[in-house]
Motif scaffolding. Structure first.
Motif, PDB file in Angstrom:
ATOM      1  N   PRO A  31      46.972  44.493  49.328  1.00 12.44           N
ATOM      2  CA  PRO A  31      46.374  45.654  48.987  1.00 12.44           C
ATOM      3  C   PRO A  31      45.894  46.441  50.396  1.00 12.44           C
ATOM      4  O   PRO A  31      45.617  46.064  51.459  1.00 12.44           O
ATOM      5  CB  PRO A  31      45.272  45.147  48.186  1.00 12.44           C
ATOM      6  CG  PRO A  31      44.681  43.984  48.570  1.00 12.44           C
ATOM      7  CD  PRO A  31      46.061  43.150  49.071  1.00 12.44           C
ATOM      8  N   ALA A  32      45.887  47.821  50.198  1.00  7.87           N
ATOM      9  CA  ALA A  32      45.635  48.643  51.108  1.00  7.87           C
ATOM     10  C   ALA A  32      44.444  49.491  51.049  1.00  7.87           C
ATOM     11  O   ALA A  32      43.921  49.693  49.960  1.00  7.87           O
ATOM     12  CB  ALA A  32      46.869  49.731  51.374  1.00  7.87           C
ATOM     13  N   TYR A 233      29.201  45.781  54.187  1.00  7.97           N
ATOM     14  CA  TYR A 233      30.623  45.077  54.240  1.00  7.97           C
ATOM     15  C   TYR A 233      30.731  44.209  53.050  1.00  7.97           C
ATOM     16  O   TYR A 233      31.754  44.194  52.390  1.00  7.97           O
ATOM     17  CB  TYR A 233      30.877  44.309  55.466  1.00  7.97           C
ATOM     18  CG  TYR A 233      31.201  45.269  56.663  1.00  7.97           C
ATOM     19  CD1 TYR A 233      32.184  46.207  56.572  1.00  7.97           C
ATOM     20  CD2 TYR A 233      30.356  45.230  57.716  1.00  7.97           C
ATOM     21  CE1 TYR A 233      32.289  46.837  57.765  1.00  7.97           C
ATOM     22  CE2 TYR A 233      30.715  45.861  58.846  1.00  7.97           C
ATOM     23  CZ  TYR A 233      31.418  46.691  58.932  1.00  7.97           C
ATOM     24  OH  TYR A 233      31.824  47.439  60.122  1.00  7.97           O
ATOM     25  N   GLN A 234      29.662  43.431  52.763  1.00  3.71           N
ATOM     26  CA  GLN A 234      29.755  42.696  51.607  1.00  3.71           C
ATOM     27  C   GLN A 234      29.888  43.425  50.257  1.00  3.71           C
ATOM     28  O   GLN A 234      30.730  42.968  49.436  1.00  3.71           O
ATOM     29  CB  GLN A 234      28.758  41.621  51.249  1.00  3.71           C
ATOM     30  CG  GLN A 234      28.625  40.527  52.760  1.00  3.71           C
ATOM     31  CD  GLN A 234      29.962  39.914  52.504  1.00  3.71           C
ATOM     32  OE1 GLN A 234      30.270  39.107  51.834  1.00  3.71           O
ATOM     33  NE2 GLN A 234      30.377  39.664  53.886  1.00  3.71           N
ATOM     34  N   LEU A 235      29.380  44.486  49.976  1.00  5.41           N
ATOM     35  CA  LEU A 235      29.461  45.056  48.813  1.00  5.41           C
ATOM     36  C   LEU A 235      31.031  45.835  48.662  1.00  5.41           C
ATOM     37  O   LEU A 235      31.414  45.875  47.721  1.00  5.41           O
ATOM     38  CB  LEU A 235      28.346  46.303  48.957  1.00  5.41           C
ATOM     39  CG  LEU A 235      27.043  45.891  48.662  1.00  5.41           C
ATOM     40  CD1 LEU A 235      26.047  46.986  48.810  1.00  5.41           C
ATOM     41  CD2 LEU A 235      26.880  45.372  47.214  1.00  5.41           C
ATOM     42  N   PHE A 240      36.408  45.664  46.332  1.00  5.69           N
ATOM     43  CA  PHE A 240      37.745  45.612  46.523  1.00  5.69           C
ATOM     44  C   PHE A 240      38.544  44.443  45.925  1.00  5.69           C
ATOM     45  O   PHE A 240      39.419  44.387  45.429  1.00  5.69           O
ATOM     46  CB  PHE A 240      38.056  45.982  47.997  1.00  5.69           C
ATOM     47  CG  PHE A 240      37.879  47.348  48.573  1.00  5.69           C
ATOM     48  CD1 PHE A 240      38.154  48.367  47.673  1.00  5.69           C
ATOM     49  CD2 PHE A 240      37.212  47.659  49.833  1.00  5.69           C
ATOM     50  CE1 PHE A 240      37.983  49.770  48.249  1.00  5.69           C
ATOM     51  CE2 PHE A 240      36.955  48.748  50.357  1.00  5.69           C
ATOM     52  CZ  PHE A 240      37.168  50.099  49.460  1.00  5.69           C
ATOM     53  N   GLY A 241      37.673  43.437  46.186  1.00 11.71           N
ATOM     54  CA  GLY A 241      38.073  42.110  45.783  1.00 11.71           C
ATOM     55  C   GLY A 241      38.215  41.992  44.135  1.00 11.71           C
ATOM     56  O   GLY A 241      39.020  41.454  43.583  1.00 11.71           O
ATOM     57  N   LYS A 245      42.361  43.026  44.254  1.00 12.41           N
ATOM     58  CA  LYS A 245      43.014  41.630  44.324  1.00 12.41           C
ATOM     59  C   LYS A 245      43.152  41.023  43.087  1.00 12.41           C
ATOM     60  O   LYS A 245      43.223  39.709  42.916  1.00 12.41           O
ATOM     61  CB  LYS A 245      42.363  40.790  45.414  1.00 12.41           C
ATOM     62  CG  LYS A 245      42.520  41.084  46.786  1.00 12.41           C
ATOM     63  CD  LYS A 245      41.788  40.367  47.639  1.00 12.41           C
ATOM     64  CE  LYS A 245      42.442  40.695  49.176  1.00 12.41           C
ATOM     65  NZ  LYS A 245      41.473  39.655  50.268  1.00 12.41           N
ATOM     66  N   LYS A 246      43.023  41.885  41.940  1.00 12.00           N
ATOM     67  CA  LYS A 246      43.189  41.051  40.658  1.00 12.00           C
ATOM     68  C   LYS A 246      44.498  40.474  40.384  1.00 12.00           C
ATOM     69  O   LYS A 246      45.576  40.937  40.773  1.00 12.00           O
ATOM     70  CB  LYS A 246      42.795  42.140  39.562  1.00 12.00           C
ATOM     71  CG  LYS A 246      41.401  42.426  39.295  1.00 12.00           C
ATOM     72  CD  LYS A 246      40.983  43.468  38.223  1.00 12.00           C
ATOM     73  CE  LYS A 246      39.534  43.777  38.277  1.00 12.00           C
ATOM     74  NZ  LYS A 246      39.538  44.650  36.996  1.00 12.00           N
ATOM     75  N   ALA A 247      44.463  39.351  39.795  1.00  9.63           N
ATOM     76  CA  ALA A 247      46.063  38.713  39.356  1.00  9.63           C
ATOM     77  C   ALA A 247      46.502  39.420  38.507  1.00  9.63           C
ATOM     78  O   ALA A 247      46.021  40.148  37.511  1.00  9.63           O
ATOM     79  CB  ALA A 247      45.443  37.296  38.712  1.00  9.63           C
TER      80      ALA A 247
END
Length: 247
Positions: A31-32, A233-235, A240-241, A245-247
């Protein structure tokens, strides 16, 4: 995760836009993230921040946001002269130029074998606003805006109906809005105005206000807060995760 970096010069209606690409090494489709700098363009802190995101499995594109107004490769210093030049560029560039810049990067990503086609946006300061602006593009699934300047003002040149806050109906993805309570560029009343408008538009967004100054993510200077930066960064990575990055 090891990363690689290269440069691509993208054609836009307002001229060539140098864009710095940081992405994971090796085979795969990633992903971008369209990653927007402060008014100083890709400084050391911005490059390092982009590489942090790339190291978590994203192809990160950092455009020269004022490419029409400067020689290719321009980086402004974090001093009075750099600040004055960056603010002058911000006041000179028409907001619709950012829309064509975004379209150029999205078109480029769609042609790359290493891009999964899932695209988000992220940025700091004016870059937070430009990430918000990128969210107007239908391809943008999620956007992380860090202390986005001028969402509550008319500093950026706009034609009638083109202010970013006048086009909220165009935003289809999820927003992450992060602010510093001690930010002298974005007063409490300005933040409240943005919150109210996002709420009234029924957008999908999360909102975080921290005890931090403007540019608390920038790892140079006295305003840098490493603990808050890590939380930021964690938020963003969580956002984005969950969305890219969803399957």
């Amino acid at each position: 995760m090891l990363i690689q970096s290269h440069i691509v010069d993208l054609p836009t209606p307002t001229g060539v836009m140098r864009t710095y690409v940081h992405r994971p090494k090796g085979e795969g489709r990633f992903p971008a993230i369209l990653f927007y700098s402060e008014i100083f363009q890709q400084t050391g802190p911005i490059e390092r921040a982009a590489k942090i995101m790339a190291g978590h499995g994203y192809a990160v594109l950092v455009p020269e946001v004022f490419h029409e107004l400067n020689p290719i490769g321009t980086v402004l210093a974090y001093d009075d002269a750099g600040r004055d030049k960056g603010n002058a560029d911000k006041s000179a560039k028409d907001v619709q130029g950012y829309d064509t810049d975004n379209a150029a990067m999205i078109s480029y990503l769609k042609q790359q074998a290493w891009c999964s086609g899932d695209i988000g946006a992220m940025g700091f300061c004016i870059g937070g606003h430009l990430a918000f602006r990128a969210a107007l593009q239908p391809e943008i699934k999620a956007t992380a805006c860090f202390y986005a300047t001028d969402l509550h003002t008319a500093v950026i040149p706009n034609k009638p109906g083109q202010h970013s806050m006048e086009r909220l109906a165009d935003i289809k993805g999820e927003l992450l809005m992060i602010w510093g309570k001690q930010d002298n560029h974005i007063p409490t009343a300005g933040r409240a105005e943005v919150y109210q408008k996002l709420t009234e538009a029924n957008l999908s967004f999360t909102w975080h206000e921290f005890n931090g100054q403007h540019a608390f993510m920038r790892d140079e200077g006295e305003r840098y807060d490493p603990q808050l930066a890590n939380t930021g960064y964690q938020l963003a990575l969580q956002l984005f995760g969950n969305t890219l990055k969803k399957a």
